[in-house]
Write a protein that holds these residues in place. Sequence first.
Motif, PDB file in Angstrom:
ATOM      1  N   GLU A 144      -9.559  -2.478 -14.776  1.00 38.25           N
ATOM      2  CA  GLU A 144      -9.002  -1.157 -14.493  1.00 38.25           C
ATOM      3  C   GLU A 144      -9.385  -0.671 -13.105  1.00 38.25           C
ATOM      4  OE1 GLU A 144     -10.245   1.283 -17.734  1.00 38.25           O
ATOM      5  OE2 GLU A 144      -9.073   0.136 -19.203  1.00 38.25           O
ATOM      6  N   ARG A 145     -10.583  -1.034 -12.656  1.00 34.82           N
ATOM      7  CA  ARG A 145     -10.979  -0.663 -11.298  1.00 34.82           C
ATOM      8  C   ARG A 145     -10.340  -1.595 -10.266  1.00 34.82           C
ATOM      9  NH1 ARG A 145     -11.130   0.097  -7.002  1.00 34.82           N
ATOM     10  NH2 ARG A 145     -12.697   1.060  -5.622  1.00 34.82           N
ATOM     11  N   ALA A 146     -10.210  -2.875 -10.619  1.00 32.12           N
ATOM     12  CA  ALA A 146      -9.693  -3.858  -9.664  1.00 32.12           C
ATOM     13  C   ALA A 146      -8.257  -3.550  -9.249  1.00 32.12           C
ATOM     14  CB  ALA A 146      -9.780  -5.258 -10.264  1.00 32.12           C
ATOM     15  N   VAL A 147      -7.418  -3.101 -10.172  1.00 29.42           N
ATOM     16  CA  VAL A 147      -6.005  -2.872  -9.838  1.00 29.42           C
ATOM     17  C   VAL A 147      -5.832  -1.686  -8.887  1.00 29.42           C
ATOM     18  CG1 VAL A 147      -5.094  -3.961 -11.922  1.00 29.42           C
ATOM     19  CG2 VAL A 147      -5.612  -1.493 -11.943  1.00 29.42           C
ATOM     20  N   GLU A 148      -6.867  -0.888  -8.725  1.00 23.25           N
ATOM     21  CA  GLU A 148      -6.794   0.201  -7.743  1.00 23.25           C
ATOM     22  C   GLU A 148      -6.718  -0.335  -6.315  1.00 23.25           C
ATOM     23  OE1 GLU A 148      -9.829   3.136  -8.235  1.00 23.25           O
ATOM     24  OE2 GLU A 148      -9.607   3.190 -10.425  1.00 23.25           O
ATOM     25  N   GLU A 149      -7.082  -1.595  -6.119  1.00 27.19           N
ATOM     26  CA  GLU A 149      -7.039  -2.210  -4.797  1.00 27.19           C
ATOM     27  C   GLU A 149      -5.650  -2.733  -4.441  1.00 27.19           C
ATOM     28  OE1 GLU A 149      -9.644  -2.127  -2.742  1.00 27.19           O
ATOM     29  OE2 GLU A 149     -10.759  -1.044  -4.297  1.00 27.19           O
ATOM     30  N   LEU A 150      -4.729  -2.747  -5.392  1.00 27.99           N
ATOM     31  CA  LEU A 150      -3.377  -3.262  -5.150  1.00 27.99           C
ATOM     32  C   LEU A 150      -2.533  -2.263  -4.375  1.00 27.99           C
ATOM     33  CD1 LEU A 150      -2.637  -4.711  -8.703  1.00 27.99           C
ATOM     34  CD2 LEU A 150      -3.023  -6.048  -6.619  1.00 27.99           C
ATOM     35  N   GLU A 151      -1.682  -2.796  -3.500  1.00 22.24           N
ATOM     36  CA  GLU A 151      -0.709  -1.982  -2.779  1.00 22.24           C
ATOM     37  C   GLU A 151       0.670  -2.574  -2.956  1.00 22.24           C
ATOM     38  OE1 GLU A 151      -1.787  -1.419   1.281  1.00 22.24           O
ATOM     39  OE2 GLU A 151      -3.773  -0.579   0.809  1.00 22.24           O
ATOM     40  N   ASP A 152       1.676  -1.727  -2.943  1.00 19.52           N
ATOM     41  CA  ASP A 152       3.049  -2.175  -3.143  1.00 19.52           C
ATOM     42  C   ASP A 152       3.418  -3.254  -2.124  1.00 19.52           C
ATOM     43  OD1 ASP A 152       5.411  -1.713  -4.759  1.00 19.52           O
ATOM     44  OD2 ASP A 152       6.364  -1.004  -2.932  1.00 19.52           O
TER      45      ASP A 152
ATOM     46  N   ASP B 262      -2.502 -11.514   0.437  1.00 21.24           N
ATOM     47  CA  ASP B 262      -3.133 -10.237   0.786  1.00 21.24           C
ATOM     48  C   ASP B 262      -4.397 -10.029  -0.030  1.00 21.24           C
ATOM     49  OD1 ASP B 262      -1.064  -9.192   2.638  1.00 21.24           O
ATOM     50  OD2 ASP B 262       0.190  -9.255   0.837  1.00 21.24           O
ATOM     51  N   LEU B 263      -4.316 -10.396  -1.308  1.00 18.96           N
ATOM     52  CA  LEU B 263      -5.451 -10.233  -2.217  1.00 18.96           C
ATOM     53  C   LEU B 263      -5.620 -11.487  -3.064  1.00 18.96           C
ATOM     54  CD1 LEU B 263      -5.244  -6.671  -3.846  1.00 18.96           C
ATOM     55  CD2 LEU B 263      -6.981  -7.502  -2.278  1.00 18.96           C
TER      56      LEU B 263
END
Length: 257
Positions: free
Chosen positions: A84-92, A166-167
């Motif tokens: 849940e915290r990791a997906v906060e690092e995703l960008e469109d 990117d990630l």
Amino acid sequence: MLPDKRRKEIVRKVNESDRVTVEELTEAFGVSGATIRRDLASLAEDGLIERFHGGALPAPDHNGSEGRVQDDVKNPSGKQAIAERAVEELEDGDAVFFDTGQTAMEVAKAIPDSVSLLVATNSPETAFELRESCGEVKVVGDSLRPTSDALVGPSGESYLKKTNFDLVFLETDAIHDDGSLSVSNEDEARIKSLLVDGGHRVILVADGSKLGKQSFREFATIDDIDIFITDVALDEEMRDVFERADVRMIDNQLVVS
């Protein structure tokens, strides 16, 4: 001793010791090295141990049963909190690689609907999960390893040498006190090393069970990592290791019920 009983005892010794050699096993059971090597080959094929030249290691995520590695997730609340915290690092629009493992799988499950991603993985199970949220998925690798369900092999390695992300959501079997990251299999280590090289940002997702441990094959160090997300609070010694490597730490990500 009958072969089936001897093999069960070999599995027990491997899991108790973390690492045994053919020489140690021949002495313990009073049989030839050729017999022990046949035993190890059979046990590795069944997914009960991990072979290396001259001995054996526990199978990844072995849970003490006599059968194949179980599909149920260990420490589900910790892994979900990390995800849940990791997906906060995703960008469109990000191009993202999801490593094989239960925690990266949880990250795939937690992808929000608000982002559109280009995704790749070397885990068939994670690929099916990513298909639901992301549509097309690039599946990387040649052959499926029985103990971890990771795809490995030369075509996958060739693809990763020519591809940038990117990630990268990276997993590891062990994070040693010296900062090394390691796994129990050489083929998987090569894939992970290439992921580290090809990721603009590498996010290590690992629960507290991986801390302070060391496995057979080193594939990177924490100097190669940009962000570390874990469920537990890091102790002072381990925090200092990550600080010296200038890694952004996001720890103590526990689910509060």
